[in-house]
Scaffold this motif. Structure first.
Motif, PDB file in Angstrom:
ATOM      1  N   SER A  31     -88.731  38.649  55.551  1.00  0.00           N
ATOM      2  CA  SER A  31     -88.511  39.400  55.261  1.00  0.00           C
ATOM      3  C   SER A  31     -88.701  39.554  53.607  1.00  0.00           C
ATOM      4  O   SER A  31     -88.416  38.920  52.895  1.00  0.00           O
ATOM      5  CB  SER A  31     -86.700  39.971  55.014  1.00  0.00           C
ATOM      6  OG  SER A  31     -86.693  40.766  54.358  1.00  0.00           O
ATOM      7  N   VAL A  32     -89.474  40.472  53.300  1.00  0.00           N
ATOM      8  CA  VAL A  32     -90.250  40.987  52.021  1.00  0.00           C
ATOM      9  C   VAL A  32     -89.845  41.872  50.883  1.00  0.00           C
ATOM     10  O   VAL A  32     -89.522  43.276  51.761  1.00  0.00           O
ATOM     11  CB  VAL A  32     -92.018  40.595  52.328  1.00  0.00           C
ATOM     12  CG1 VAL A  32     -92.661  40.532  50.877  1.00  0.00           C
ATOM     13  CG2 VAL A  32     -92.391  39.428  52.891  1.00  0.00           C
ATOM     14  N   ALA A  63     -89.607  45.827  52.132  1.00  0.00           N
ATOM     15  CA  ALA A  63     -88.899  47.013  51.257  1.00  0.00           C
ATOM     16  C   ALA A  63     -89.720  47.104  49.769  1.00  0.00           C
ATOM     17  O   ALA A  63     -90.055  45.464  49.327  1.00  0.00           O
ATOM     18  CB  ALA A  63     -87.101  46.965  51.256  1.00  0.00           C
ATOM     19  N   ILE A  64     -89.928  47.478  48.944  1.00  0.00           N
ATOM     20  CA  ILE A  64     -89.548  47.774  47.426  1.00  0.00           C
ATOM     21  C   ILE A  64     -89.115  48.036  46.763  1.00  0.00           C
ATOM     22  O   ILE A  64     -87.829  48.992  47.103  1.00  0.00           O
ATOM     23  CB  ILE A  64     -91.270  49.336  47.551  1.00  0.00           C
ATOM     24  CG1 ILE A  64     -92.496  48.323  47.418  1.00  0.00           C
ATOM     25  CG2 ILE A  64     -91.302  49.526  45.747  1.00  0.00           C
ATOM     26  CD1 ILE A  64     -92.908  49.927  47.847  1.00  0.00           C
ATOM     27  N   ALA A  83     -88.047  52.352  49.775  1.00  0.00           N
ATOM     28  CA  ALA A  83     -87.715  52.263  48.249  1.00  0.00           C
ATOM     29  C   ALA A  83     -86.872  52.133  47.185  1.00  0.00           C
ATOM     30  O   ALA A  83     -85.858  53.354  46.822  1.00  0.00           O
ATOM     31  CB  ALA A  83     -89.443  52.850  47.845  1.00  0.00           C
ATOM     32  N   PHE A  84     -86.438  50.840  46.491  1.00  0.00           N
ATOM     33  CA  PHE A  84     -85.213  51.467  46.227  1.00  0.00           C
ATOM     34  C   PHE A  84     -85.173  51.111  44.371  1.00  0.00           C
ATOM     35  O   PHE A  84     -86.094  50.440  44.765  1.00  0.00           O
ATOM     36  CB  PHE A  84     -84.127  50.525  46.416  1.00  0.00           C
ATOM     37  CG  PHE A  84     -84.227  50.983  47.872  1.00  0.00           C
ATOM     38  CD1 PHE A  84     -83.057  51.832  48.066  1.00  0.00           C
ATOM     39  CD2 PHE A  84     -84.608  49.315  48.178  1.00  0.00           C
ATOM     40  CE1 PHE A  84     -82.954  51.785  49.759  1.00  0.00           C
ATOM     41  CE2 PHE A  84     -84.145  49.763  50.441  1.00  0.00           C
ATOM     42  CZ  PHE A  84     -83.665  50.567  50.592  1.00  0.00           C
ATOM     43  N   VAL A  85     -84.464  51.085  43.023  1.00  0.00           N
ATOM     44  CA  VAL A  85     -84.526  50.977  42.317  1.00  0.00           C
ATOM     45  C   VAL A  85     -83.222  49.952  42.316  1.00  0.00           C
ATOM     46  O   VAL A  85     -82.396  50.119  42.807  1.00  0.00           O
ATOM     47  CB  VAL A  85     -84.055  51.982  41.096  1.00  0.00           C
ATOM     48  CG1 VAL A  85     -83.519  51.367  39.678  1.00  0.00           C
ATOM     49  CG2 VAL A  85     -85.420  53.303  41.130  1.00  0.00           C
ATOM     50  N   GLU A  86     -83.832  48.978  41.101  1.00  0.00           N
ATOM     51  CA  GLU A  86     -83.399  47.884  41.280  1.00  0.00           C
ATOM     52  C   GLU A  86     -81.321  47.866  40.845  1.00  0.00           C
ATOM     53  O   GLU A  86     -80.674  47.605  42.154  1.00  0.00           O
ATOM     54  CB  GLU A  86     -83.082  46.772  39.977  1.00  0.00           C
ATOM     55  CG  GLU A  86     -82.414  45.503  40.177  1.00  0.00           C
ATOM     56  CD  GLU A  86     -82.696  45.246  38.782  1.00  0.00           C
ATOM     57  OE1 GLU A  86     -81.563  44.495  38.028  1.00  0.00           O
ATOM     58  OE2 GLU A  86     -83.806  44.510  38.207  1.00  0.00           O
ATOM     59  N   ARG A  87     -81.596  49.484  40.168  1.00  0.00           N
ATOM     60  CA  ARG A  87     -79.551  49.425  40.200  1.00  0.00           C
ATOM     61  C   ARG A  87     -79.125  49.872  41.008  1.00  0.00           C
ATOM     62  O   ARG A  87     -77.631  49.704  41.654  1.00  0.00           O
ATOM     63  CB  ARG A  87     -79.732  49.921  38.653  1.00  0.00           C
ATOM     64  CG  ARG A  87     -80.198  51.262  38.654  1.00  0.00           C
ATOM     65  CD  ARG A  87     -79.881  52.598  37.767  1.00  0.00           C
ATOM     66  NE  ARG A  87     -80.023  53.696  37.915  1.00  0.00           N
ATOM     67  CZ  ARG A  87     -81.733  54.133  36.729  1.00  0.00           C
ATOM     68  NH1 ARG A  87     -82.257  53.163  36.564  1.00  0.00           N
ATOM     69  NH2 ARG A  87     -81.516  55.138  37.742  1.00  0.00           N
ATOM     70  N   ALA A  92     -79.590  45.222  46.591  1.00  0.00           N
ATOM     71  CA  ALA A  92     -79.285  44.661  46.197  1.00  0.00           C
ATOM     72  C   ALA A  92     -78.703  43.980  47.900  1.00  0.00           C
ATOM     73  O   ALA A  92     -78.975  42.624  47.944  1.00  0.00           O
ATOM     74  CB  ALA A  92     -77.371  44.443  45.735  1.00  0.00           C
ATOM     75  N   ASP A  93     -78.737  45.133  48.706  1.00  0.00           N
ATOM     76  CA  ASP A  93     -78.070  44.206  50.087  1.00  0.00           C
ATOM     77  C   ASP A  93     -79.737  43.729  50.409  1.00  0.00           C
ATOM     78  O   ASP A  93     -80.096  42.628  51.017  1.00  0.00           O
ATOM     79  CB  ASP A  93     -77.957  45.379  51.020  1.00  0.00           C
ATOM     80  CG  ASP A  93     -76.571  45.321  50.822  1.00  0.00           C
ATOM     81  OD1 ASP A  93     -76.179  44.619  50.122  1.00  0.00           O
ATOM     82  OD2 ASP A  93     -76.027  46.647  51.163  1.00  0.00           O
ATOM     83  N   THR A  94     -81.012  44.274  50.231  1.00  0.00           N
ATOM     84  CA  THR A  94     -82.014  44.229  50.547  1.00  0.00           C
ATOM     85  C   THR A  94     -82.648  43.198  50.109  1.00  0.00           C
ATOM     86  O   THR A  94     -83.174  42.009  50.569  1.00  0.00           O
ATOM     87  CB  THR A  94     -82.958  45.333  50.365  1.00  0.00           C
ATOM     88  OG1 THR A  94     -82.881  46.612  50.825  1.00  0.00           O
ATOM     89  CG2 THR A  94     -84.801  45.138  50.133  1.00  0.00           C
ATOM     90  N   LEU A  95     -82.260  43.073  48.876  1.00  0.00           N
ATOM     91  CA  LEU A  95     -82.760  41.096  48.181  1.00  0.00           C
ATOM     92  C   LEU A  95     -82.520  40.667  48.428  1.00  0.00           C
ATOM     93  O   LEU A  95     -82.676  38.939  49.200  1.00  0.00           O
ATOM     94  CB  LEU A  95     -82.763  41.373  46.367  1.00  0.00           C
ATOM     95  CG  LEU A  95     -83.746  42.763  45.722  1.00  0.00           C
ATOM     96  CD1 LEU A  95     -83.008  42.563  44.783  1.00  0.00           C
ATOM     97  CD2 LEU A  95     -85.019  41.957  45.870  1.00  0.00           C
ATOM     98  N   ASN A  96     -80.915  40.539  48.961  1.00  0.00           N
ATOM     99  CA  ASN A  96     -80.310  39.767  49.351  1.00  0.00           C
ATOM    100  C   ASN A  96     -80.604  39.194  50.863  1.00  0.00           C
ATOM    101  O   ASN A  96     -80.650  37.442  51.259  1.00  0.00           O
ATOM    102  CB  ASN A  96     -78.395  39.304  49.917  1.00  0.00           C
ATOM    103  CG  ASN A  96     -77.529  39.659  48.022  1.00  0.00           C
ATOM    104  OD1 ASN A  96     -78.689  38.961  47.310  1.00  0.00           O
ATOM    105  ND2 ASN A  96     -76.536  40.809  47.640  1.00  0.00           N
TER     106      ASN A  96
END
Length: 351
Positions: A31-32, A63-64, A83-87, A92-96
Motif C-alpha cells: 500500500s503506497v 493513493a495520492i 487523490a486526496f488533500v491531507e486535510r 487519514a485512513d489512506t495514510l494509516n
C-alpha cells in the motif's frame, strides 16, 4: 503510434543504482501513498500520476495525498488514481493503511505539511531533482539535480520494467517535463529531455491537447490579476532587477484564486535588460512569499536559502515573515550585490 518503449541515452550508473534501490522498496510495499510539496506543480503531479499508474498495474494499493489542493489546470490527470488533500478525512485512513510513503519533487519537510510524521512511522522512498540540502527524510532516496525534472527520474525508474508506457503514464511524464523545462525553453532542457519527450509523443501524448490544458485557458480572475500585476511592475534604479508586488487582498479584489498567480513572475523576468525578475505575494499582513527567476549568471537559490527557502539556480522561492514592503526591501538588498557582480564589465587584461 509506437509502443512507447523507452529508447533514450543511458542514465548514469550512479542514478541507476539509486533508482534500483527505490524500485526494490516500492516492490516490497503493498500500500503506497504518493505525495509532493505544498502548492503542487506539474512536475509533482505528473510524476506522481505516472508512478501511481505503474504501481496500480503491479497490483499495489495506491493513493495520492497532497498537502494542499492541486491547481485546476492539472486535475485532468487525477481521474484514474484516488487523490486526496491531507486535510480530507479519507486521507487519514489512506495514510494509516500505507506501508510506504513515496515523496516526489521535494526533500524539504516544511513543504510537506504533516506528512513527514507518516514518513517517520512507515518509511518510504524519496525522488527529487532539486539540489540536496540536509538529510533525506527517508531511505532509499535519490536527489539528482542533473535531471531536468523529477519526471525524468520517474521515466528512468519505469524504464527498468519491460512493460511499455500507458497513455496516462506518458501524459503524466510529459506534463512533468514540459512544465519544469518551461515548455523546453529553460536552460535545464537537455538533449535527453527532448529524447524522452519524443518517446512520450510516440506513446500517444497529444502535445496540442496538453498545451491547451496547461496554458491555453485563462480565467477572468487570472486576466484581472495579470492586469493588476502589470500596473504594479517596478524596476530597480540601481540594478537590472524588476518585480511585481501584490498584497494579501489582491486576489479578492479581482476575483482570482491563488493558482491564478502562476506565471506572473515571468513578466518582470522578460523585461528587456533585466537579469532577475521577482514576484512578491502578500500572504498575510506580516507574511510574504517571493518567487525569484534569473535570466543569466545570477544564482538566485543562494538568496532564497538565506531567506529560508530554496530551489534551483535560476528559479527559487521563499516565504518571509515580513510585510510586503519590508520583504521587497530585504530581497533587493540581498540580490543587488549578486546582480551587480554578475553584470559588472570585465576589466581589460594587462598586456
Amino acid at each position: 503510434m509506437s509502443d512507447g518503449r523507452l529508447v533514450v541515452p543511458r542514465m548514469s550508473s550512479t542514478r541507476a543504482a539509486a533508482l534500483q534501490a527505490v524500485r526494490s522498496r516500492l516492490h516490497e510495499a503493498s500500500s503506497v501513498v504518493l505525495t509532493t510539496h505544498v502548492n503542487p506543480d506539474g512536475d509533482g503531479i505528473g510524476s506522481m500520476v505516472a508512478l501511481a499508474s505503474r504501481l496500480l498495474r503491479r497490483g499495489a494499493e495506491v493513493a495520492i495525498v497532497t498537502p494542499s489542493p492541486p491547481p485546476r489546470s492539472l486535475r485532468f490527470l487525477l481521474t484514474e488514481v484516488p487523490a486526496f488533500v491531507e486535510r480530507d478525512p479519507a486521507a487519514a485512513d489512506t495514510l494509516n493503511r500505507a506501508d510506504c510513503l513515496a515523496i516526489l519533487d521535494t526533500a524539504e519537510p516544511k513543504r510537506l505539511g504533516r506528512l513527514p510524521g507518516y514518513a517517520a512511522r512507515v518509511g518510504g522512498v524519496l525522488i527529487d531533482h532539486h539540489p540536496p540540502s540536509g538529510a533525506a527524510l527517508v531511505d532509499p532516496a535519490i536527489r539528482d539535480p542533473s535531471a531536468c525534472a523529477t519526471g525524468e527520474l520517474i521515466f528512468d525508474l519505469l524504464s527498468f520494467d519491460e512493460d511499455p508506457l500507458t497513455l496516462r503514464e506518458a501524459e503524466g511524464l510529459y506534463v512533468a517535463i514540459t512544465t519544469d523545462t518551461g515548455s523546453f525553453r529553460f536552460s535545464n532542457t537537455s538533449p535527453r529531455a527532448h529524447a524522452i519527450a519524443s518517446v512520450l509523443l510516440g506513446a500517444g501524448v497529444d502535445s496540442g491537447a496538453m498545451y491547451r490544458a496547461l496554458y491555453g485557458v485563462y480565467t477572468r480572475g487570472k486576466l484581472g490579476l495579470l492586469r493588476l500585476g502589470l500596473e504594479r511592475l517596478e524596476v530597480d534604479p540601481r540594478a537590472p532587477i524588476a518585480w511585481i508586488a501584490l498584497d494579501h487582498r489582491a486576489l479578492s479584489r479581482v476575483g482570482a484564486r491563488g493558482e491564478d498567480m502562476e506565471g506572473l513572475v515571468e513578466f518582470p523576468r522578460r523585461l528587456e535588460g533585466i537579469e532577475v525578475g521577482l514576484f512578491f505575494r502578500g500572504l498575510a499582513p506580516d507574511r510574504t512569499k517571493v518567487s525569484l527567476r534569473s535570466n543569466g549568471s545570477v544564482n538566485v537559490s543562494g538568496v532564497a536559502q538565506l531567506l529560508g527557502g530554496g530551489g534551483h539556480t535560476k528559479a527559487s522561492g521563499a516565504i518571509i515573515e515580513l510585510d510586503l514592503e519590508q520583504a521587497v526591501r530585504v530581497v533587493l538588498d540581498a540580490l543587488r550585490p549578486l546582480v551587480e557582480a554578475a553584470t559588472e564589465p570585465e576589466s581589460p587584461s594587462p598586456h
